[in-house]
Design an enzyme around this catalytic site. Structure first.
Site, PDB file in Angstrom:
ATOM      1  CG  ASN A   7      63.498  41.925  60.529  1.00 49.48           C
ATOM      2  OD1 ASN A   7      63.939  43.050  60.293  1.00 49.48           O
ATOM      3  ND2 ASN A   7      63.537  41.387  61.739  1.00 49.48           N
ATOM      4  CE  LYS A   9      66.771  39.685  61.878  1.00 45.90           C
ATOM      5  NZ  LYS A   9      67.284  38.586  62.660  1.00 45.90           N
ATOM      6  CG  HIS A  94      63.129  40.898  66.271  1.00 43.66           C
ATOM      7  ND1 HIS A  94      64.325  40.386  66.709  1.00 43.66           N
ATOM      8  CD2 HIS A  94      62.846  40.257  65.113  1.00 43.66           C
ATOM      9  CE1 HIS A  94      64.745  39.478  65.842  1.00 43.66           C
ATOM     10  NE2 HIS A  94      63.861  39.381  64.859  1.00 43.66           N
ATOM     11  CD  GLU A  96      67.819  40.234  65.784  1.00 36.59           C
ATOM     12  OE1 GLU A  96      67.461  41.246  65.146  1.00 36.59           O
ATOM     13  OE2 GLU A  96      68.050  39.137  65.246  1.00 36.59           O
ATOM     14  CD  GLU A 166      61.186  36.208  64.429  1.00 37.13           C
ATOM     15  OE1 GLU A 166      61.424  36.003  63.247  1.00 37.13           O
ATOM     16  OE2 GLU A 166      61.676  37.153  65.061  1.00 37.13           O
ATOM     17  N   GLY A 172      68.946  33.391  63.419  1.00 38.13           N
ATOM     18  CA  GLY A 172      70.305  33.643  62.926  1.00 38.13           C
ATOM     19  C   GLY A 172      71.307  32.564  63.269  1.00 38.13           C
ATOM     20  CB  SER A 211      67.422  29.298  60.895  1.00 30.83           C
ATOM     21  OG  SER A 211      68.353  29.898  61.787  1.00 30.83           O
TER      22      SER A 211
HETATM   23  P1  13P Z   1      66.928  34.687  60.618  1.00 32.50           P
HETATM   24  O1  13P Z   1      65.981  34.324  59.491  1.00 32.50           O
HETATM   25  O2  13P Z   1      68.178  35.312  60.152  1.00 32.50           O
HETATM   26  O3  13P Z   1      67.124  33.532  61.544  1.00 32.50           O
HETATM   27  O4  13P Z   1      66.189  35.814  61.462  1.00 32.50           O
HETATM   28  C1  13P Z   1      64.873  35.620  61.826  1.00 32.50           C
HETATM   29  C2  13P Z   1      64.342  36.882  62.337  1.00 32.50           C
HETATM   30  O5  13P Z   1      64.815  37.392  63.338  1.00 32.50           O
HETATM   31  C3  13P Z   1      63.254  37.527  61.606  1.00 32.50           C
HETATM   32  O6  13P Z   1      62.704  38.555  62.329  1.00 32.50           O
END
Ligand code: 13P
Length: 257
Positions: A7, A9, A94, A96, A166, A172, A211
């Site tokens: 991903n 992003k 997601h 976010e 997640e 993150g 992470s």
């Molecule tokens: P990170 O791997 O940066 O923690 O993000 C995970 C994520 O949101 C994947 O969709």
């Protein structure tokens, strides 16, 4: 089988996306035991990345989809448009988008309907907040997210899908979830889905995200219950992504011997 989803992003533009896609193909070249790999660039990079991965083992995913089929929805991208652009997979719900863009469980359920209607494989994201975990409400929260996400889909429309667990506190932050916590949650998710969908349950996989790095990927992937990883930050760094792919290859090689 193991599935590795990248991903990217809103982190990379067209040129970097193309480079990442090329690098991902190189990391897989000539290897006997390949995981399924899905790269999810931004909408603007889908076309160029599609060209790079054409006729390869790597699939094209989108990071989001509209909840509606078509119409006056300025700025939205429908599942039909994604399908037309060569997309086969889509990330939905997601955290976010849930937290920063206020997406509700109901909206996510509509997006899931769109994905199934247009034959896209959804990665339906669920996960608890830090507070939910601290107050031991994490399973309750995930159960509710799962049920609502699938609540609008006609059982006859169901196709292959993935649930991506997640935990919000792990995304993150560099604080990845422990293997034991993940195994418990993955077993819980599998049980909930089968109980909810009953004998209409299609093939589905449960992924972990939060992470993930080249260092911890192997420990997750070697567990049967972890059918793959949804990778954010590490997926836009080719050396890290290559390590994660290597970890998947090692696990698959070991399983086949
Ligand atoms: P990170 O791997 O940066 O923690 O993000 C995970 C994520 O949101 C994947 O969709």
């Amino acid at each position: 089988m193991k599935t590795i989803v990248a991903n990217w992003k809103m982190n990379v533009g067209v040129r970097e996306s193309v480079a990442l896609a090329r690098g991902t193909l190189l990391a897989l070249r000539g290897k006997p035991h390949l995981p399924d790999v899905v790269v999810c660039p931004s909408f603007t990079s889908l076309g160029e990345v599609r060209k790079v991965i054409a006729r390869s083992y790597v699939s094209l995913g989108a990071q989001d989809v509209s909840s509606q089929d078509q119409g006056a929805m300025t700025g939205e991208i429908s599942a039909r448009m994604l399908f037309e652009a060569g997309v086969t997979h889509v990330i939905i719900g997601h955290s976010e988008r849930r937290n920063l863009l206020h997406e509700t469980d109901e909206l996510i359920a509509q997006k899931v309907v769109q994905a199934f209607t247009h034959k896209l494989v959804p990665f339906i994201c669920v996960g608890e907040s830090k507070k939910d975990r601290e107050t031991t409400h994490h399973t309750e929260v995930v159960r509710a997210q799962l049920r609502v996400a699938l609540s609008l889909t006609d059982r006859k429309q169901l196709g292959r899908f993935f649930i991506a667990y997640e935990p919000v506190w792990a995304i993150g932050t560099g604080v990845n979830a422990g293997v034991q916590d993940i195994l418990e949650m993955h077993q819980f998710i599998r049980h909930e889905i089968v109980e909810y969908l009953g004998d209409r349950t299609p093939a589905f996989g449960v992924l972990y995200g939060g992470s993930v790095t080249g260092e911890n990927a192997y420990d997750y992937l070697r567990e049967k219950e972890v059918e793959g990883l949804l990778v954010g930050g590490a997926s836009v760094k080719l050396t890290h992504m290559t390590e994660i792919l290597k970890a998947a290859q090692s696990v698959l090689e070991r399983q086949s011997s």
